[in-house]
Design an enzyme around this catalytic site. Sequence first.
Site, PDB file in Angstrom:
ATOM      1  N   HIS A 343       0.875  -1.188   0.000  1.00  0.00           N
ATOM      2  CA  HIS A 343       0.000   0.000   0.000  1.00  0.00           C
ATOM      3  C   HIS A 343       0.903   1.225   0.000  1.00  0.00           C
ATOM      4  O   HIS A 343       1.673   1.431  -0.930  1.00  0.00           O
ATOM      5  CB  HIS A 343      -0.915  -0.114   1.228  1.00  0.00           C
ATOM      6  CG  HIS A 343      -2.027   0.871   1.301  1.00  0.00           C
ATOM      7  ND1 HIS A 343      -2.440   1.637   0.243  1.00  0.00           N
ATOM      8  CD2 HIS A 343      -2.848   1.229   2.342  1.00  0.00           C
ATOM      9  CE1 HIS A 343      -3.446   2.410   0.624  1.00  0.00           C
ATOM     10  NE2 HIS A 343      -3.714   2.188   1.897  1.00  0.00           N
ATOM     11  N   HIS A 384      -2.472  -2.071  -9.777  1.00  0.00           N
ATOM     12  CA  HIS A 384      -3.414  -1.460  -8.855  1.00  0.00           C
ATOM     13  C   HIS A 384      -4.678  -2.301  -8.817  1.00  0.00           C
ATOM     14  O   HIS A 384      -5.078  -2.849  -9.844  1.00  0.00           O
ATOM     15  CB  HIS A 384      -3.757  -0.031  -9.297  1.00  0.00           C
ATOM     16  CG  HIS A 384      -4.356   0.784  -8.209  1.00  0.00           C
ATOM     17  ND1 HIS A 384      -5.694   0.752  -7.916  1.00  0.00           N
ATOM     18  CD2 HIS A 384      -3.773   1.622  -7.321  1.00  0.00           C
ATOM     19  CE1 HIS A 384      -5.914   1.554  -6.893  1.00  0.00           C
ATOM     20  NE2 HIS A 384      -4.778   2.098  -6.510  1.00  0.00           N
ATOM     21  N   ASP A 440       2.709   5.602  -6.932  1.00  0.00           N
ATOM     22  CA  ASP A 440       3.952   5.520  -6.179  1.00  0.00           C
ATOM     23  C   ASP A 440       5.188   5.293  -7.033  1.00  0.00           C
ATOM     24  O   ASP A 440       6.308   5.332  -6.530  1.00  0.00           O
ATOM     25  CB  ASP A 440       3.852   4.397  -5.134  1.00  0.00           C
ATOM     26  CG  ASP A 440       3.052   4.868  -3.950  1.00  0.00           C
ATOM     27  OD1 ASP A 440       3.078   6.076  -3.689  1.00  0.00           O
ATOM     28  OD2 ASP A 440       2.399   4.040  -3.310  1.00  0.00           O
TER      29      ASP A 440
END
Length: 505
Positions: A343, A384, A440
């Site tokens: 995460h 994702h 990210d």
Amino acid sequence: MWEGERRNKVSRETDVHGGAERDRTVDLLSAIQALSQTELQPHGGGDDSTAPARPSTARRPLDRSDRIAAGGQPMEPRDSLTVTDNRTGKSYDIPVENGAIRAMDLRPLKTGPDDFGLMVYDPAFLNTAACKSRITFIDGEKGILRYRGYPIEDLAEHCEFLEVAYLLLYGELPSRAQYEKWVHDITFHTMLHESIKKFMDGFNSDAHPMGILVATVGALSTFYPEARNIHDLAVREQQIHRLVAKMPTIAAFAYRHSRGLPYAYPDNDLAYTGNFLGMMFKMTELKYAPNPTLARALDILFILHADHEQNCSTSAMRGIGSSHTDPFSAVAGAAAALYGPLHGGANEAVLRMLEEIGSKDRVPAFVKEVQQGHGEKRLMGFGHRVYKNYDPRARIIKKIADQVFEVTGRNRLLDIALELERIALQDDYFVKRKLYPNVDFYSGIIYQAMGFPTSMFTVLFAIARTCGWMAQWEELLLDPEQKIARPRQIYLGPEDRRFVPLGKR
Ligand code: ACO
């Protein structure tokens, strides 16, 4: 092939025809069966599709649509799902509302009086809506992200982070007067109680700042015991101010503690991200002046991370909040969930991965290793749960990168990242699985260029996400349908066993 199996096969096969035709086929099959043997559960309230189905054992008389269907004519569309339980041969009419059925409407499907009732098995909640929300909308196939209806691209281009935080929390963009008051309220809650500072002093100097943040935000609940009064609007609002305001201070203090630097107190003259940069990087200068490009870049990064509907940490926030604990304890739990490498910890993992690869020419070998690892080794910052096209946040971040590198100089890891993206996006393994760079993948490279150590990346994420957690927490508390979160399980352990005392084992 027995009858139920054949019918299931028909339903699956009809799936390929898509929506309306499939519905009609399923309805038709059910209706034919209904004529022969059905005990139907009544649809709670005629055409009122919003009324929940009530469990009932009453035999429902066949209605006109059943007869039309049985006669081979298409049925009128209705907002319901007809389900046949092949274990019993009974059919049930279950309301469909907002594209979903209520899992509790399946409970009446039983094989006998001792049967608990049918449950839905959904590990990791791949297809379960646990709430109704009006905060964030994501269309993963189309790569759309909106906060309260506004596209993320517009908010990132035109807003400041605190403006977006207000939008998430209050549902509307603030007027000038509302915004000034909001900024004032946040600015005046940025200080930490001196005892919190002492509490933070207790951590080892090599303690991970995310661990310090999790513990310190949890400890805030002992400083503000009134926060337990979660049903009082004014009290709730005060804790929201405190949390949004104090997270950057805690984060910066955690960093300075790890460096053995004296804590730098908040400067109320600076805006949210400028002040945070000051608390992080201020040295001996009397007044810290943040670089406007870097402060703006950080503001945009915070906007992109502010909320993301029911992800792991937000679900943790809601799950913990559902027990009516205070918001500081719930945010500590949410931040702990964010800490994980799958995460919010992914941005840190991306940097470690890029360092491990070391140079552009080693990218193909690394990609091969990932493929051969069959999920054991992952391309961090790729993939994702929701986005299966691209992550719109990654696209915005890529744009900011150039502006940041103009100030800081180019990060050497960028070339490796670009090469990794290029090769992965041509590779069958990643294309087939719809694995694209997520938020990210590039954020860490920018943070590093700005001078943040790798261990601070998830902490930055937590600062931004706090306003999303708070918005979701309030929505949970105000939702009359919510109760304490308590999933069911499928028990597969031993049946009743005879106990053998220790000496006889
Ligand atoms: N690298 C290589 N293979 C991957 C990756 C990856 N990053 N992500 C998924 N896969 C593969 C899996 O091995 C699996 O392959 P299989 O079908 O052959 O078994 C397939 O793609 C589906 O993967 P799942 O794990 O089922 O996908 P899920 O939706 O559960 O996971 C997740 C999503 C956790 C984000 C995953 O893609 C991942 O681990 N990515 C790397 C970590 C990361 O970047 N996390 C940040 C997410 S964004 C955020 O939280 C802010």
